[in-house]
Design an enzyme around this catalytic site. Structure first.
Site, PDB file in Angstrom:
ATOM      1  N   SER A   2       0.054 -11.957   5.652  1.00 39.44           N
ATOM      2  CA  SER A   2       0.481 -11.740   7.036  1.00 39.44           C
ATOM      3  C   SER A   2       1.442 -12.861   7.454  1.00 39.44           C
ATOM      4  CB  SER A   2      -0.751 -11.660   7.936  1.00 39.44           C
ATOM      5  OG  SER A   2      -0.417 -11.092   9.177  1.00 39.44           O
ATOM      6  N   ASP A  17      -1.878  -0.439   5.168  1.00 38.77           N
ATOM      7  CA  ASP A  17      -1.441  -1.451   6.139  1.00 38.77           C
ATOM      8  C   ASP A  17      -0.321  -0.863   6.982  1.00 38.77           C
ATOM      9  OD1 ASP A  17      -0.444  -3.657   7.523  1.00 38.77           O
ATOM     10  OD2 ASP A  17      -0.396  -4.968   5.769  1.00 38.77           O
ATOM     11  N   HIS A  59      -4.431  -3.691   7.093  1.00 40.14           N
ATOM     12  CA  HIS A  59      -3.813  -5.014   6.962  1.00 40.14           C
ATOM     13  C   HIS A  59      -4.837  -6.083   6.583  1.00 40.14           C
ATOM     14  CE1 HIS A  59      -0.894  -8.145   7.617  1.00 40.14           C
ATOM     15  NE2 HIS A  59      -1.633  -8.719   8.541  1.00 40.14           N
TER      16      HIS A  59
END
Lengths: 381, 381
Positions: free
Chosen positions: A153, A319, A352
């Site tokens: 991320s 994601d 995610h």
């Protein structure tokens, strides 16, 4: 980390005492406190160091007890003796990002000019600024080149920035579930979160540190909104579906009838104890501003021109915050830059958040890549 | 509606004066004010009436000037002389839902027992309750059977509920971009919105009507969070991308640097002028509670058992709030119930909001379906 893990250091250092850190905004910061943890032992030629970059709400306690929550580290599954980031082989460094709230200088710290907390007088920081501060830490530690830089991320954004800004200091790079720029949808979700914080009257224009009340209600809403985006619809359906929370029937009220509501409220309430609302504003802003191609005349390939770094890009099929397509854009740019790159889209319905969870295919991918990279680097197996 | 459109009525009627409306919660409501608009002329045998069901934040002004915003109706593209819902052929009825805030009884209205606004003393209402109230309006209008019931999003939920609860009163049904139950992810987004409202100190437990300040900040955040879900990433990218708002460079601050931020803030600010925060809580809750299969022993097909209604189900390829798969579940159930059903997935990158926008394939689909339904019904072409 298990109890028998190598010594874990919870340290901090003051950086930029002589030369201040020049930020993208034009402002500068001196005497930056940099809080970090290390796991494992640095070898003699300092060639086994791995920098772990944390995500938006992460911190340096990647594999040790978080002091506020008392919970184990956010990447405890990944880091430790015999684990993927094997602390019996590697020296792992994880620092709290610039602008953070777990020890590294951020908006809640005192502005040396006024002697009171910065609040919104803290300068806007960027992903590149975060990485510049980490590079100062690298210098301080005397590590010429990281064996690897890894993160998911926002951590992955830092990995890309590291490889682009300091190619000679990064032997290998593992950006996970990220993108080379923040999408309009992601900026939109961040803006919702910031507006939730700013709508809280206790936010007080960011000047709440000396007050008894903090903008916890707004920050909790921001966290809840963000948290939905970290999961996939499939994961939410599997975990909660329309199941009711500790009841057999709908209550016909606004209580948390559904498990998913109860779960979200819990996420919001727990977050505010460990996170500073202004840090949330600054760090989300740093992510919004990230656009690596823009910084290189619109060409992402140019950001990696001539790189010798070995790359392993990982995305997750479910994601929707950083979809595979955006990770693939990074891969295409790396290929155009003639980089050494491998790419894996991990099949998972966890969304995610998969980079934080028990995701065997992720583990296997990182392990295999590190093994071959270690061989190239001449690290003893 | 154009200036030459048939007379438009902005009307209201008090329903449930003799027999109160029994709600799913067990509570009941009497003397319900029902606000509605009609467009076009009811024919002699009352066979040309179409009920338009509005979405979460819609209202009865489907094709006429919204009195608060001064803007044209939310389905002005669809309804009017010569348009898809042709007011020179059909008599269009659109009523504000129970629990709403544009004239139909809702939480901002006076509780007859206390003489002060209901606030949170207003009973929880369901999609089925909304439809029961609309059925009372149908009785009042003397219409035995709607030629068609049509709506998108929550409007589509009402269409499904109508067809299930009152099959003999619905000749044809057009549920658009909806589902037979609200998903965990959608409940989660609604909960974020409700928590944003409730986090606003001006909400005051729902008792803000006599105060000078209303929970506008919280409601604006709720609207912003919801608005992101109405669009697709592709639409956001096409409309805004990372374009800056009236500036050439980043400002390194928390102003709305990006167009998408500015757009979202505008959506939030404008919404609060026309919508009541408590209505937002009640109507989102009604959507969360919707689960048509659950009401029929877990079988969605049973909800439509023996139906003679003709169905046209429409979904949008880029809708991630009510994805095609959920619309298809409805189609499968209708097929299992041996219903007359057609299904179109409209290819568009506009996301959920496509039902409100200029979406030619939607128009063509509805037009074709209405034409063949009119023939079946024996309506003059």
């Amino acid at each position: 980390m298990t109890e028998n893990s190598p010594i874990t250091y919870d340290q901090s250092v003051v950086l930029g005492t002589e030369t201040p850190l020049a930020l993208d905004s034009g402002a500068s910061l001196s005497n930056i406190n940099m809080a970090y943890c290390t796991y494992g032992t640095l070898n003699e030629d300092k060639s086994n160091a791995i920098l772990v970059c944390h995500a938006l709400t992460g911190d340096q306690y990647a594999a040790s007890r978080q002091p506020v929550t008392g919970k184990s580290g956010w990447w405890d599954l990944m880091i430790g003796p015999g684990k993927i980031l094997d602390t019996s082989k590697y020296f792992i460094v994880c620092s709290n990002v610039l602008g953070g709230c777990m020890g590294t200088t951020g908006p809640k710290d005192n502005n040396p000019e006024t002697g009171t907390p910065f609040g919104l007088d803290f300068p806007i920081i960027t992903i590149a600024d975060m990485v510049r501060a980490q590079a100062m830490l690298q210098d301080y530690l005397g590590i010429e080149s990281w064996f690897s830089v890894i993160g998911g991320s926002m951590g992955g954004m830092q990995v890309l920035q590291w490889a682009s800004a300091y190619p000679e200091r990064v032997f290998s790079a593992i950006p996970i579930a990220c993108a080379a720029r923040h999408s309009a949808q992601n900026i939109a979700f961040h803006e919702v979160g910031r507006q939730a914080v700013m709508a809280d009257p206790n936010w007080q224009g960011g000047d709440y540190y000396s007050r008894e009340t903090k903008p916890t209600a707004g920050l909790a809403v921001a966290r809840m909104a963000a948290h939905v985006t970290y999961l996939s619809e499939a994961a939410l359906h599997r975990k909660f579906g329309r199941n009711l929370q500790d009841r057999d029937n709908l209550t016909y009220g606004f209580d948390a009838d559904f498990q998913v509501e109860s779960y979200l409220r819990y996420q919001g309430i727990n977050f505010v104890d460990r996170f500073d609302a202004n840090s949330y504003l600054y760090i989300t802003r740093a992510m919004d501003y990230f656009d690596l191609a823009q910084d290189h005349g619109g060409s992402l390939a140019k950001a990696f021109d001539g790189t010798k770094t070995r790359f392993c890009v990982v995305s997750f099929s479910s994601d929707w915050l950083f979809p595979t397509a955006e990770n693939r854009d990074v891969v295409h740019a790396l290929i155009a830059a003639a980089a050494n790159v491998s790419f894996v889209e991990v099949e998972t319905d966890k969304g995610h958040d998969a980079f934080l969870l028990d995701t065997p295919e992720l583990f296997k991918t990182v392990q295999g890549f590190l093994k071959s990279s270690a061989k190239s680097r001449g690290l003893d197996e």
